[in-house]
Scaffold this active site. Sequence first.
Site, PDB file in Angstrom:
ATOM      1  N   SER A  85      27.089  12.773  36.183  1.00  0.00           N
ATOM      2  CA  SER A  85      25.776  13.388  36.394  1.00  0.00           C
ATOM      3  C   SER A  85      24.714  12.412  36.890  1.00  0.00           C
ATOM      4  CB  SER A  85      25.296  14.037  35.094  1.00  0.00           C
ATOM      5  OG  SER A  85      25.245  13.075  34.061  1.00  0.00           O
ATOM      6  N   THR A 189      20.493  13.638  33.045  1.00  0.00           N
ATOM      7  CA  THR A 189      19.714  12.663  33.807  1.00  0.00           C
ATOM      8  C   THR A 189      19.422  11.486  32.914  1.00  0.00           C
ATOM      9  OG1 THR A 189      18.634  14.291  35.214  1.00  0.00           O
ATOM     10  CG2 THR A 189      17.395  12.295  34.792  1.00  0.00           C
ATOM     11  N   THR A 207      19.436  10.728  38.765  1.00  0.00           N
ATOM     12  CA  THR A 207      20.379  11.828  38.508  1.00  0.00           C
ATOM     13  C   THR A 207      21.071  12.255  39.789  1.00  0.00           C
ATOM     14  OG1 THR A 207      20.548  14.020  37.481  1.00  0.00           O
ATOM     15  CG2 THR A 207      18.696  13.684  38.944  1.00  0.00           C
ATOM     16  N   ARG A 217      18.567  20.710  47.767  1.00  0.00           N
ATOM     17  CA  ARG A 217      17.798  21.034  46.554  1.00  0.00           C
ATOM     18  C   ARG A 217      17.344  19.734  45.883  1.00  0.00           C
ATOM     19  NH1 ARG A 217      18.379  19.606  40.843  1.00  0.00           N
ATOM     20  NH2 ARG A 217      17.522  21.299  39.598  1.00  0.00           N
ATOM     21  N   THR A 240      14.908  15.843  30.924  1.00  0.00           N
ATOM     22  CA  THR A 240      16.262  16.146  31.362  1.00  0.00           C
ATOM     23  C   THR A 240      16.517  17.613  31.069  1.00  0.00           C
ATOM     24  OG1 THR A 240      18.616  15.605  31.106  1.00  0.00           O
ATOM     25  CG2 THR A 240      17.239  15.342  29.156  1.00  0.00           C
ATOM     26  N   GLY A 241      17.355  18.214  31.891  1.00  0.00           N
ATOM     27  CA  GLY A 241      17.606  19.639  31.725  1.00  0.00           C
ATOM     28  C   GLY A 241      17.539  20.331  33.071  1.00  0.00           C
TER      29      GLY A 241
HETATM   30  C1  SD4 Z   1      17.844  18.303  37.706  1.00  0.00           C
HETATM   31  N1  SD4 Z   1      16.827  17.635  35.660  1.00  0.00           N
HETATM   32  O1  SD4 Z   1      18.246  17.919  38.788  1.00  0.00           O
HETATM   33  C2  SD4 Z   1      17.906  17.356  36.557  1.00  0.00           C
HETATM   34  C3  SD4 Z   1      19.229  17.439  35.934  1.00  0.00           C
HETATM   35  C4  SD4 Z   1      19.247  17.031  34.509  1.00  0.00           C
HETATM   36  O2  SD4 Z   1      20.077  17.184  32.435  1.00  0.00           O
HETATM   37  O3  SD4 Z   1      18.496  16.378  33.968  1.00  0.00           O
HETATM   38  N2  SD4 Z   1      20.068  17.460  33.730  1.00  0.00           N
HETATM   39  O4  SD4 Z   1      17.441  19.448  37.512  1.00  0.00           O
END
Ligand code: SD4
Length: 338
Positions: A85, A189, A207, A217, A240-241
Amino acid sequence: MNISRRKFLDQTAVGLVGSAAFHVTSFAQAPSEAGGGQKPLIVSTWPFGKPANDVALKVLLRGGSILDAVEQGIWVVESDPDNRSVGLGGGPNAAGVVQLDACIMFGPGHRAGSVAALEGIRHPISAARRVMEKTTHVMLVGEGARMFALQEGLEAIAVDSRERYELWQRQKIGQRTNPPEKKKDNHDTIALLALGADGNLAGGCSTSGLGGKLPGRVGDSPILGSGLYVDNEVGAAGATGVGENVMRYCGSFLVVEYMRQGLHPQSACEATIQRIAKQDPKGLDLSINFVALDKQGRFGAAGTDKNFRFAATTSSSSGVLQPMLVDHLDAGAGAGRR
Ligand code: SD4
């Protein structure tokens, strides 16, 4: 920090530093009574943040700059070929291409650099830092970001997109057949925040973004104020998310603004999630998680993901912690502990 909210998960770290060393009272301390925490302090997202924190701390302890600490800490995660990731080991987009997002912020002078949809560069965080230090711009994207990184001599690596794509497809199919609790999120991330012994702040974020995203994107991670925000007078926050649910609310900026109003970093993270969840049609079904630290060396984290963890490191302790799970809407949202 409310002890019952936190659970020390990394037994190895306990063993290394002594069982009392990571005790919440000696680490996150009782916020206002203690008046402040330890410096330097490094806080980052997910268990993979711990080795990153440890490297960042080493950089600081041997007299390195706070930006070197952030950059080199994040290198650890970007370099891990098993990380699916962050960095070039990350999940591909819907066209099978790994596109990376990263940003860095430096408290003194309120400086920042960012790259998005960057392909084939080993360390996007370094590209972001070069944007900050070597250009008059803040953000470069796509092929322009890649050309800049190459001109700066950053390491390029050819990624076998087909192999990545096939792997991702296999994982996706595996997830469909797994029971929900066994599903592995396809996003993580590294957001790493650092408070130096001199009281200055910096942070970085890196990330590969959501697996299977549309080509081009861009998530919250490279967007200043969304995936990361640093204000040298107040504190720093990272997210993160699911980026779409953070960037529509400038999530990290909001956490810092709550801290500016006097909230403890922990309360600021919780208040931000509450505020977003109250406004968002999805309620708490958002997959958003925040870490934060303030100028006094206090820190906190909160999230809507049950599996979210974060790492915190000082010169006496380093470990992975369980953040506050925000699983219900709070009538008094925003009125957190100061
Ligand atoms: C995103 N926030 O590209 C990042 C991915 C991430 O835990 O953090 N995931 O949307």
